[in-house]
Design a protein around this motif. Sequence first.
Motif, PDB file in Angstrom:
ATOM      1  N   THR A  21      -2.779   7.560 -11.994  1.00 36.54           N
ATOM      2  CA  THR A  21      -1.882   7.845 -10.874  1.00 36.54           C
ATOM      3  C   THR A  21      -1.321   9.251 -10.980  1.00 36.54           C
ATOM      4  N   ALA A  65      -0.595   1.863  -6.900  1.00 34.11           N
ATOM      5  CA  ALA A  65      -0.348   1.816  -5.465  1.00 34.11           C
ATOM      6  C   ALA A  65      -0.586   0.435  -4.884  1.00 34.11           C
ATOM      7  N   THR A  92      -5.308   0.680  -8.125  1.00 35.37           N
ATOM      8  CA  THR A  92      -5.040  -0.744  -7.966  1.00 35.37           C
ATOM      9  C   THR A  92      -5.098  -1.389  -9.343  1.00 35.37           C
ATOM     10  N   ARG A 145      -5.549   6.935  -6.455  1.00 32.86           N
ATOM     11  CA  ARG A 145      -4.862   5.778  -5.878  1.00 32.86           C
ATOM     12  C   ARG A 145      -5.309   4.557  -6.679  1.00 32.86           C
ATOM     13  N   SER A 194       0.843  -1.178   0.000  1.00 26.66           N
ATOM     14  CA  SER A 194       0.000   0.000   0.000  1.00 26.66           C
ATOM     15  C   SER A 194       0.879   1.227   0.000  1.00 26.66           C
ATOM     16  N   ARG A 251     -10.290   6.594  -5.855  1.00 27.19           N
ATOM     17  CA  ARG A 251      -9.733   5.244  -5.905  1.00 27.19           C
ATOM     18  C   ARG A 251     -10.083   4.631  -7.253  1.00 27.19           C
ATOM     19  N   PRO A 278       1.141   5.576  -0.682  1.00 26.21           N
ATOM     20  CA  PRO A 278       0.281   6.759  -0.652  1.00 26.21           C
ATOM     21  C   PRO A 278      -0.034   7.250  -2.047  1.00 26.21           C
ATOM     22  N   ALA A 279      -1.233   7.799  -2.221  1.00 21.19           N
ATOM     23  CA  ALA A 279      -1.596   8.386  -3.511  1.00 21.19           C
ATOM     24  C   ALA A 279      -0.809   9.665  -3.719  1.00 21.19           C
ATOM     25  N   ARG A 280      -0.594  10.019  -4.974  1.00 21.46           N
ATOM     26  CA  ARG A 280       0.127  11.238  -5.294  1.00 21.46           C
ATOM     27  C   ARG A 280      -0.712  12.456  -4.899  1.00 21.46           C
TER      28      ARG A 280
END
Length: 253
Positions: free
Chosen positions: A37, A63, A44, A42, A5, A18, A7-9
């Motif tokens: 991203t 992420a 996946t 965030r 996991s 998400r 962190p998101a930018r």
Amino acid sequence: MDPVSLPARAGGALAGRRALVTGGGTGIGLACARALTAAGARVTVLGRREAPLRAALEGGAAAAWVSADVAGALPPIPPCDLLVNAAGAAESAPFLRTDAAMWRRMLDANLLGAAAVTRAALPAMLEAGFGRVVNVASTAALKGYPYVAAYVAAKHGLLGLTRALALEVAGRGVTVNAVCPGFTDTPLLEESVATLTALTGRDEAQARAALAGHNPQGRLVRPEEVAAAVLFLCSPGAEAVNGAALPVSGGEA
């Protein structure tokens, strides 16, 4: 399911969102993951092979990752605001040499898998009153091509699903759209090149040129160009775009 996991930018038009991208380890899916991203989401990535998914994570395109086959039994799908159904497959053969197994593979990979992931992700979107679903279809969803009847039929089905579901959820804060790339320079295209060389005796350069010739611009589409269209459909300002089929094909008709 979510081994790492990150962190998101910070910042960006999609900060706090998400995203789930199927087929996110390679090709158009990977380009979409990178674009989302970069916009602050965030992301996946989901796919069948762990190595490309790990590489996407390590390269900063995502992420988190989930190893799964959209055409098989799905694990629990992480909640997402943005869903990009980019997983797909293509096989070619004259129609009379196709069999039920090929039809099933093409329908599973290009239509039923996207339907299954969307069915899993949609309830949370509806509850939140916000969601974006983008299906990576193909110009094969808009027209016919010889020797790929099962693939064309599956992509037509994916576009039909897009249009029907878009109307079903239109008043609930969710949009459903499709992008329709022409021949795009991805690992999947390399399989088409190999098939073409085997069938026609052309060398690789000639086969690639023949496929690029479908594009009036005389070139293959870049995955990043498809990702830019996907990013637009996920971005603020695209709220009224729903049930659309956006060609990314250089004008191929």
